[in-house]
Design a protein around this motif. Structure first.
Motif, PDB file in Angstrom:
ATOM      1  N   ASP C  32       0.828  -1.205   0.000  1.00  8.18           N
ATOM      2  CA  ASP C  32       0.000   0.000   0.000  1.00  8.18           C
ATOM      3  C   ASP C  32       0.864   1.257   0.000  1.00  8.18           C
ATOM      4  O   ASP C  32       0.636   2.181  -0.781  1.00  8.18           O
ATOM      5  N   GLU C  96      -8.099   4.349  -4.336  1.00  3.20           N
ATOM      6  CA  GLU C  96      -9.227   3.842  -3.556  1.00  3.20           C
ATOM      7  C   GLU C  96      -9.232   2.317  -3.423  1.00  3.20           C
ATOM      8  O   GLU C  96     -10.080   1.767  -2.718  1.00  3.20           O
ATOM      9  N   THR C  97      -8.291   1.644  -4.075  1.00  8.15           N
ATOM     10  CA  THR C  97      -8.167   0.206  -3.814  1.00  8.15           C
ATOM     11  C   THR C  97      -7.488  -0.018  -2.460  1.00  8.15           C
ATOM     12  O   THR C  97      -7.392  -1.151  -1.999  1.00  8.15           O
ATOM     13  N   MET C  98      -6.990   1.050  -1.887  1.00  3.75           N
ATOM     14  CA  MET C  98      -6.434   0.984  -0.525  1.00  3.75           C
ATOM     15  C   MET C  98      -7.544   1.365   0.447  1.00  3.75           C
ATOM     16  O   MET C  98      -8.249   2.343   0.225  1.00  3.75           O
ATOM     17  N   THR C  99      -7.693   0.606   1.508  1.00  2.00           N
ATOM     18  CA  THR C  99      -8.760   0.938   2.459  1.00  2.00           C
ATOM     19  C   THR C  99      -8.249   1.949   3.485  1.00  2.00           C
ATOM     20  O   THR C  99      -7.046   2.122   3.670  1.00  2.00           O
ATOM     21  N   THR C 100      -9.189   2.580   4.133  1.00  4.30           N
ATOM     22  CA  THR C 100      -8.858   3.544   5.172  1.00  4.30           C
ATOM     23  C   THR C 100      -7.918   2.924   6.202  1.00  4.30           C
ATOM     24  O   THR C 100      -6.877   3.482   6.546  1.00  4.30           O
ATOM     25  N   ARG C 101      -8.295   1.755   6.669  1.00  5.18           N
ATOM     26  CA  ARG C 101      -7.522   1.103   7.718  1.00  5.18           C
ATOM     27  C   ARG C 101      -6.082   0.871   7.277  1.00  5.18           C
ATOM     28  O   ARG C 101      -5.142   1.033   8.060  1.00  5.18           O
ATOM     29  N   ASP C 102      -5.904   0.493   6.017  1.00  3.26           N
ATOM     30  CA  ASP C 102      -4.562   0.208   5.527  1.00  3.26           C
ATOM     31  C   ASP C 102      -3.770   1.489   5.287  1.00  3.26           C
ATOM     32  O   ASP C 102      -2.548   1.512   5.450  1.00  3.26           O
ATOM     33  N   LEU C 104      -4.135   4.137   7.106  1.00  3.43           N
ATOM     34  CA  LEU C 104      -3.786   4.612   8.441  1.00  3.43           C
ATOM     35  C   LEU C 104      -2.540   3.905   8.979  1.00  3.43           C
ATOM     36  O   LEU C 104      -1.816   4.451   9.816  1.00  3.43           O
ATOM     37  N   ALA C 105      -2.272   2.702   8.450  1.00  5.68           N
ATOM     38  CA  ALA C 105      -1.122   1.934   8.944  1.00  5.68           C
ATOM     39  C   ALA C 105       0.186   2.691   8.734  1.00  5.68           C
ATOM     40  O   ALA C 105       1.144   2.489   9.468  1.00  5.68           O
ATOM     41  N   ARG C 313     -13.395   9.624   0.792  1.00  6.13           N
ATOM     42  CA  ARG C 313     -13.564   8.172   0.883  1.00  6.13           C
ATOM     43  C   ARG C 313     -12.473   7.522   1.720  1.00  6.13           C
ATOM     44  O   ARG C 313     -12.720   6.568   2.457  1.00  6.13           O
ATOM     45  N   ILE C 315     -10.310   9.012   4.143  1.00  7.85           N
ATOM     46  CA  ILE C 315     -10.109   9.386   5.543  1.00  7.85           C
ATOM     47  C   ILE C 315     -11.292  10.118   6.142  1.00  7.85           C
ATOM     48  O   ILE C 315     -11.221  10.617   7.269  1.00  7.85           O
TER      49      ILE C 315
END
Lengths: 370, 370, 370, 370
Positions: C32, C96-102, C104-105, C313, C315
């Motif tokens: 990511d 956007e293929t990256m999720t919020t949670r990822d 944030l990592a 989308r 954050i």
């Protein structure tokens, strides 16, 4: 101004439109089949728009004299045709939201109904100017027109539309080439007494520079000794000789019967001329038109190839509902159906600007007030 | 199997379809107006497909028990809705091949006809669940339903369709949230005697980690002393405190009347829970559904904003044919019309995986045979 | 011709390029974060291309005399800029293929690094001609240039590039408007003794027809008695009067200090003139250039709005890494940052072809050899 | 958390990145050549991202046991790969803003540099699992690896990367198929004593229904008597018999040496099984993975075909800089390079849901807590 305002729904005919998705038989339709029907209806609407624009552009170029100030709008018309083809191409992604299994749920009903029965698509090919003899057979005997007959063999409206279109001449291709033919080359018009000689002089000068360009590339390739075997070098040499000979044969139209050569040769030379000196004002819009047509046909090939990919994804390699060989048939037509062959062919002959023969009579190609 | 095969043109109803582009009055239409009509007709067809998919998805989530194996197909239905919205969005590029001057040539005829009279678009908003009170007025008095009346004030089919849709409940939003409400949180279902306490425990644990995350970011920002004035630092501190308080207020639904808080709070906690532990099998498809809905609504906002850009390009800032304020109205609805507010709001609260409270009862969320 | 051939990897500098994705610190990067870095690197490369094309187009229009035959290539340059902006816009879908949670990592690492520190983006705005006073503050004190300083307050290369660009004048906007100013209007050039009077005559004739067009639309709207209350009608009347007054005020540049009006007024009249009589050969390419610039700025606004959608989308509504207000800030800049304001404003004033004042001195605008 | 914040330009390495567009020789570069270099650099960056995702997905499926909860993220990884391929495909439109004549201005310099020397592209093909023996020769002798040697025949970094990748096994294809092989079919795992018999029973039941489906379609086609000659009917009959025989041959892997048949047959049956009963929870994510891989390879074929179209448009049919046959070579690789042949082949065999043999041991495929 209408006496009373027409509401949106009457203008767009919304209710009539939304009543046309009933399919075959009495039962209610599933979402997949409704989508399948709607996408094909939208395809037909896009086809209609393409045909209208194409007729307008064709009519313009079919005139004995094409006014220069109409060219910008002709180019815009062709670009619109291309934009619509891109819309068509984007439908396949939507169709692919339906899975094979779900498509098969209603496919049996469609055995007698095939995209090959779309008069709109056939009309576009005909009006563009696809030669009848270039068509690839659908996989069973008889012409594509047979597929447009009613079950009992009688003539359908679709068949009538196709036949009317065959009679609706000239094709876009013929109209455009007739206009290209009249392009002044090095200031010489076809009506000029010495036009043939002046065009030939341009062709010879051009072929000279093209030959030097091919030889330069060959020389540079030979320098890559390490990756090339002797056989490789021989092959590259043979290919270079072939490219030089092809260029000559092409610009002189040597593959045609002698009587047809002068006209074809002048058209091809004009295409090279327009592309080569495209900056001069008088050639700038013709060049835009040529570029738009090339781009349009490219978009059409992309559409056909994308169509093949969608069919392969949906049903694999099985026989098409129209009885055709399916994917292979679609891939073949994509590569072999080509209308503006001259526009594509000259791209192989172009040379860089610094190598061009000098433009003669440059003032002829300028603006009055510029 | 039909007794005799139905040809493509009957299945697609090609001739009826292609007879619907007559516009207003008797004269022949130009290419621009024909395109204008066709694009709106295609819009209506896409709307119909979106509505059908939306009804199917809504019906699924409206069930008292939503079978797990239906979720993949629900997600696919929502993704299809999104793909169709992208088709709609791509039409604007085509519309822009028409120039302002050419659009004006027939715009007068449309004074009484406005896109605001599209029942399909209104139905989509209604079925999605846009609250009536969130609607921005069209710029003149009276509700949007007035725009759907006939010239003489009588009810149109369009108005009837809109009213039927208002009665067609629950909305997609309500159905989805009712299903989200039932999500097992840390293994606890709403029917469990101690569910409220267990959900509250999850919320508190989550808020604790969210607070630490905000503080960590604030700390790091403070380290950028050089670019920040004292006032900047104060502002960032205030914002961090605000983010922590908002998170708590949001997850406890404090902005709502007390009676509504437990349900809303559980829904919001469930959305955080699903997104946070999305890998476990039982949550993987719910997370796909949530993500698809978010993506669909995003596509819809993009569609609205692109619509505003097209209108601005075509007619500038003049008054719309529907009498609205035009571009500004469209930009406002794009930013303010939002249906799945909870789905968007929780994105602000998410934390990285390593900071999550541990998942309890993990086996509950696994496969039988996996 | 090089003495020895250069392989692809040296020409493209592949190995150096692929060694630049190391991020911060020593540890290996996840997929990511690598994507996040690569997408921003690609953005910077696209920015570089846009800047190069923009400099070339600016240099052309900055010349005291712009040769007509350069306009087709200028239009092509601007269209290329637009095509690149579309590439940029398409990256958001990938992000956007990256999720919020990822996201944030690794987001904590980026606190000091913000897209606001992209010199390339700032340079594009500056070279286009975004006025410094139109900039919306990032949410903390100090100008955007502060964000480009090193941690210790010293000047970075990024800041130097931005300052160099501020000194690199004229802007594209100024260069283009200087060229538009010289457009012959009804055959009259700025150097002509009676140019002011002839331009004013054109403006008055044009305002007359614009007024009649607004009144015609008002009349038609009034006919919709059923959906309009008396207050509605009053509001429409007020708006029509406003549109007529605005058009006059705009074409006469009444909002400007008196000394600046003649020049601004002539530029605005020229834009109306070019768009209105675009078919004549001498105006066809200027019209293409104007249209390309409009389309480019539109693409830029779409890019900004799409950027806001991606950030929302990813954050939600939290504070941006640059300390800004995040999504709201991005949506505001999208709607308020506008460079070619005149190009957009005239769209509101255009009228249909049949209503135009007759073109004078039409032969002046034709071809020499056409 | 870093001791001091890293600015954007250090994180992205902007200055180093923007210093890599110098091309060959000392002179300044034109905009066209700079764009040409930048687009290829961006291609290489996208390739890098695709490779990273592909390694991650490959590593997952190479495990002896693939945890079910990793499948959603694997599917997302493959979808990201596809999204990147779409980015690559969209570059061609940008490249086409360069005309043939302008490309030729610097093409001579590139004789020794060809896209065939992109290690990244070769690595993708290798890691996916394109068999070396399927490669189509570049048109001159020697393998594609020769093209990756230095001028003096020594090994380049590009060649080393390709060789390392050849050693980096298993390929994505092999890893995925090993995982597919282990799919429980009708509740039976490969380790079960009677697995072979139970799988064979499923295959026979499936072939029975497939045969009936082909016969049903043939029957319906025969009903179209009017458009079919007797020879047509014979051809359709032959094709139907062929489809039935092919299906059997394929599912039993009869074209392979006997020793390899059981494994290949089980893989093929598993693919049919997953697609046919995809709703059950345990199969829903495997089906997503399979669908994502199919979609990814489709996107790759579309990329190759679009590449051919761009080259044809730019240089026509001349010899490629790598000495290849140019467009024809590219079109051939597009149609013939196919890695996940099994995924494509089973699409031909699928039947509609209502015809499927009943699913056995359905509870095995459900959720624990669902």
């Amino acid at each position: 101004m209408p006496a009373k305002p027409t509401p949106y729904w009457d203008y767009i005919k919304v209710e009539q439109l939304l009543s046309l998705q009933t399919g075959i038989g009495d039962g209610p339709l599933g979402n997949d089949e409704t989508m399948f029907i709607v996408v094909h209806q939208i395809d037909e609407l896009w086809f209609k728009l393409i045909l209208r624009e194409m007729v307008t552009v064709r009519d313009l170029f079919a005139r004995a004299h094409v006014p220069e100030q109409a060219l910008a709008s002709a180019a815009r018309g062709v670009r619109r045709m291309e934009t619509i083809v891109r819309q068509l191409t984007s439908h396949f992604e939507l169709m692919e939201t339906m899975t094979t299994r779900d498509y098969l749920a209603f496919r049996d009903k469609l055995i007698g109904a095939s995209g090959f029965q779309s008069a709109g698509m056939r009309e576009i090919e005909i009006l563009m100017g696809l030669p009848e003899e270039d068509r690839i057979s659908l996989g069973h005997e008889g012409s594509y027109q047979n597929a447009l007959k009613h079950h009992d063999g009688s003539e359908s409206t679709a068949l009538r539309r196709v036949r009317d279109r065959l009679a609706d001449t000239p094709t876009l291709r013929d109209a455009v080439l007739a206009w290209v033919f009249r392009t002044p080359i090095q200031g010489s018009a076809p009506s000029g007494a010495d036009d043939a000689a002046r065009v030939r002089a341009f062709i010879e000068a051009y072929l000279g520079t093209q030959q030097r360009a091919v030889e330069r590339v060959l020389e540079a390739s030979r320098a890559q000794a390490h990756t090339l075997s002797e056989a490789d070098v021989k092959r590259l040499e043979a290919r270079a000789i072939g490219e030089i000979a092809s260029a000559r044969g092409y610009l002189l139209a040597e593959e045609l019967p002698e009587a047809e050569r002068p006209r074809a040769s002048r058209i091809r030379a004009a295409l090279v001329f327009i592309e080569s000196y495209r900056e001069v004002p008088l050639l700038a819009w013709p060049r835009e038109v040529i570029d738009a047509l090339t781009s349009f046909e490219q978009a059409f090939v992309i559409f056909r190839q994308r169509h093949a990919r969608m069919v392969e994804r949906m049903i694999g390699r099985r026989t098409g509902t129209g009885g055709s060989a399916g994917v292979d048939y679609l891939d073949s037509t994509a590569l072999r159906y080509r209308v503006f062959r001259e526009l594509w062919a000259v791209r192989t002959l172009l040379v860089r600007a610094q190598d061009l023969p000098p433009l003669e009579h440059a003032d002829f190609y300028g603006f009055a007030g510029g």
